[in-house]
Design a protein around this motif. Structure first.
Motif, PDB file in Angstrom:
ATOM      1  N   GLU A   1      -5.854   9.475  18.676  1.00 33.47           N
ATOM      2  CA  GLU A   1      -6.425  10.827  18.569  1.00 33.47           C
ATOM      3  C   GLU A   1      -6.787  11.157  17.124  1.00 33.47           C
ATOM      4  O   GLU A   1      -7.820  11.768  16.858  1.00 33.47           O
ATOM      5  CB  GLU A   1      -5.444  11.856  19.127  1.00 33.47           C
TER       6      GLU A   1
ATOM      7  N   ARG B   1      -1.043   6.948  21.208  1.00 30.80           N
ATOM      8  CA  ARG B   1      -1.984   8.052  21.457  1.00 30.80           C
ATOM      9  C   ARG B   1      -2.180   8.908  20.206  1.00 30.80           C
ATOM     10  O   ARG B   1      -3.283   9.371  19.938  1.00 30.80           O
ATOM     11  CB  ARG B   1      -1.499   8.951  22.612  1.00 30.80           C
TER      12      ARG B   1
ATOM     13  N   ASP C   1     -14.458  10.662  23.371  1.00 28.79           N
ATOM     14  CA  ASP C   1     -13.366  11.421  23.967  1.00 28.79           C
ATOM     15  C   ASP C   1     -12.092  10.586  23.845  1.00 28.79           C
ATOM     16  O   ASP C   1     -11.998   9.493  24.408  1.00 28.79           O
ATOM     17  CB  ASP C   1     -13.680  11.725  25.435  1.00 28.79           C
TER      18      ASP C   1
ATOM     19  N   ASN D   1      -9.274  10.906  25.152  1.00 27.49           N
ATOM     20  CA  ASN D   1      -8.564  10.703  26.420  1.00 27.49           C
ATOM     21  C   ASN D   1      -9.106   9.507  27.199  1.00 27.49           C
ATOM     22  O   ASN D   1      -8.433   8.983  28.074  1.00 27.49           O
ATOM     23  CB  ASN D   1      -8.652  11.954  27.287  1.00 27.49           C
ATOM     24  N   GLU D   2     -10.329   9.091  26.891  1.00 28.15           N
ATOM     25  CA  GLU D   2     -10.932   7.959  27.588  1.00 28.15           C
ATOM     26  C   GLU D   2     -10.701   6.631  26.867  1.00 28.15           C
ATOM     27  O   GLU D   2     -11.107   5.587  27.344  1.00 28.15           O
ATOM     28  CB  GLU D   2     -12.433   8.199  27.754  1.00 28.15           C
TER      29      GLU D   2
END
Length: 189
Positions: free
Chosen positions: A85, A81, A40, A42-43
């Motif tokens: 991602e 980020r 993930d 976001n983690e």
């Protein structure tokens, strides 16, 4: 008598066949999903990369630590980020393959996850080789989207370094002592 035959005969057999096929279909669909390890994005706190250029070695680099401890390796930490991602999405699309396949790792990375309630979580090792065709994700050999992985590595890792940073340490030490010869080694810096 005809009603009993329809209730317990051919019609009931079809129901069992359809239920069995449905069960097998669901079993195969869920088993394929559980074999895949997803990260993930976001983690993820950051990704630490170690990478080597096109150098010849006597043997294939099949261990992530070999890349980390090579003298010619470069390292960088990515906290952006967008980059994280992009990297995670490419890695998540990798599929497991035969672990006996040949591979030669050139990029090692450590995906550092954000702590939960102050407790450190285990890092995820992702190593890339064969120009993005092989991915070693926590010691599981996978096949990646080699075009996108190769493009990511080129744009985010290799292109970010100057020609001086690509020089071996021996030549860098020499140039510190002989700055007048810097132009012989670096013509476009």
């Amino acid at each position: 008598m005809r009603k009993e035959r329809n209730l317990y005969g051919l019609r009931n057999h079809k129901k069992h066949c359809y239920c069995g096929l449905l069960f097998l279909l669901l079993f195969f669909m869920t088993s394929c999903k559980t074999n895949q390890f997803l990260i993930d994005s976001n983690e993820v706190e950051y990704v630490h990369f170690w990478f080597v250029g096109d150098i010849d070695t006597n043997h294939a680099l099949e261990n992530c630590e070999d890349v980390v401890f090579m003298q010619e390796s470069h390292d960088t930490i990515m906290r952006d980020r967008r980059i994280i991602e992009r990297f995670v999405s490419v890695i998540n699309r990798s599929k497991p393959i035969n672990p006996k396949s040949n591979y030669d790792l050139r990029v090692s990375s450590l995906v550092r996850l954000k702590p939960i309630n102050g407790e450190k979580r285990p890092d995820i090792k992702v190593c890339i080789g064969n120009y993005g065709r092989r991915v070693l994700l926590n010691d599981v050999l996978m096949k990646g989207d080699h075009e996108e992985l190769q493009k990511f590595i080129q744009e985010e890792l290799y292109d970010a370094l100057t020609p001086y940073q690509w020089l071996p340490e021996v030549i860098k030490d020499y140039l510190k002592d002989h700055p007048e010869e810097r132009n012989n080694y670096l013509s476009d810096e």
